[in-house]
Design a protein around this motif. Sequence first.
Motif, PDB file in Angstrom:
ATOM      1  N   UNK A  46       0.745  -1.210  -0.317  1.00 33.84           N
ATOM      2  CA  UNK A  46       0.204  -0.189   0.058  1.00 33.84           C
ATOM      3  C   UNK A  46       0.757   1.270  -0.243  1.00 33.84           C
ATOM      4  N   UNK A  47       1.820   1.404   0.955  1.00 33.33           N
ATOM      5  CA  UNK A  47       2.696   2.410   0.925  1.00 33.33           C
ATOM      6  C   UNK A  47       3.482   2.485  -0.084  1.00 33.33           C
ATOM      7  N   UNK A  48       4.117   1.402  -0.665  1.00 27.77           N
ATOM      8  CA  UNK A  48       4.768   1.518  -2.151  1.00 27.77           C
ATOM      9  C   UNK A  48       4.046   2.190  -3.066  1.00 27.77           C
ATOM     10  N   UNK A  49       2.639   1.791  -3.256  1.00 25.70           N
ATOM     11  CA  UNK A  49       1.902   2.471  -4.356  1.00 25.70           C
ATOM     12  C   UNK A  49       1.840   3.916  -4.084  1.00 25.70           C
ATOM     13  N   UNK A  50       1.442   4.403  -2.779  1.00 27.64           N
ATOM     14  CA  UNK A  50       1.098   5.591  -2.524  1.00 27.64           C
ATOM     15  C   UNK A  50       2.418   6.441  -2.822  1.00 27.64           C
ATOM     16  N   UNK A  51       3.667   5.959  -2.532  1.00 26.73           N
ATOM     17  CA  UNK A  51       4.728   6.648  -2.746  1.00 26.73           C
ATOM     18  C   UNK A  51       5.161   6.577  -4.203  1.00 26.73           C
TER      19      UNK A  51
END
Lengths: 186, 186
Positions: free
Chosen positions: B143-148
């Motif tokens: 999730x965080x990877x997508x966001x970043x």
Amino acid sequence: MAHPQLPREEVIDRLTAVFRREGYEGASLALLSEATGLGRSSLYHHFPRGKEDMAEAVMLAAREKLTNLVLERLAGPGSPRERLSAAVRGWDEFYHGGEASCLTELFSVGAARESFQSLLLSGITRLRGAIAELLAEAGLSKELAEKRSLDALVTIQGGLVVGRASNDPKIFQTVLAELPDRLLSA
Amino acid sequence: MAHPQLPREEVIDRLTAVFRREGYEGASLALLSEATGLGRSSLYHHFPRGKEDMAEAVMLAAREKLTNLVLERLAGPGSPRERLSAAVRGWDEFYHGGEASCLTELFSVGAARESFQSLLLSGITRLRGAIAELLAEAGLSKELAEKRSLDALVTIQGGLVVGRASNDPKIFQTVLAELPDRLLSA
DNA sequence: GTCTATAAGCAGATAGAC
DNA sequence: GTCTATCTGCTTATAGAC
């Protein structure tokens, strides 16, 4: 239909829409005339130097709108977070929820660039100053406040470009929504 | 001067420079002809549908360059940080240290928008995917990877716009330099 | 303050010689 | 593969009537 007329403000709003949709070069007098309901000659009556005058009026009106919607809110009453949230709502309104392209982009290309560079630069400087001041007031070091004020503008402009290129205005809105936390975090 | 010719790649590089400087609408056949040293008719020989074909060739060449300079480095050998740093150098080269405007902006306005929207979107999606994959590999949640990955593109595009509007390419370079730390931080 | 009419030039695009 | 010549339509801009 001799005397009566759209108020100048409304004319400029309609011109703005055309410049935003078509860019500076793409905004032909035919399109500008159609959008305002004014004949070419009427446009030249109001804007003697033609397209360049119209673009300048659009830029100055945008500057004023940004003053009302963002700058005054940043400097207004309330806690830093409240003021930042209010300013974020102002940005959202100014960019029509991410659907309107930024005049900054459009006017920093081609023939328009030279004409409007100083206006663009002063607008950016003014905004950065107001954001940095708010962040300093919120307790950030002057250095960090300066840095984040730039980050704020970069994020807003970037969100607009990426959102429009992706045809997904939600990207802009999400980016905006996360901005206050990001700017104010320790 | 009948047969010999600039290699197609060089022609497209020169066309790219004109589109970047003038925008899609501003890039007239006269300018494109002058920049390449080819007469109008020669341009039509190589690009039968005229300006639209030239713009498409420019977009496809940019896509390939971005593949070589950024995507392959993101997916290449080395630690995530090393690959990210290599990709950042690629972006810097692609945008000529922040002096070249982004085709994404220019082609998402006016007549060009409809023609190139899908190409723009696929380019963005491809980049986001590659960045997200690297960040996931570096230990960030999916999730965080997508966001970043979105944050990365937003920051790059925004840095370019703000840097160009401020007439200060250092803004872009600074933004780029800080990107790896920001993306990889816990 | 708006209109019609028109000018002069440049846009994108094509034909055909070499 | 490049050139010269040309075409049509649209561009910005102006003149002058109402």
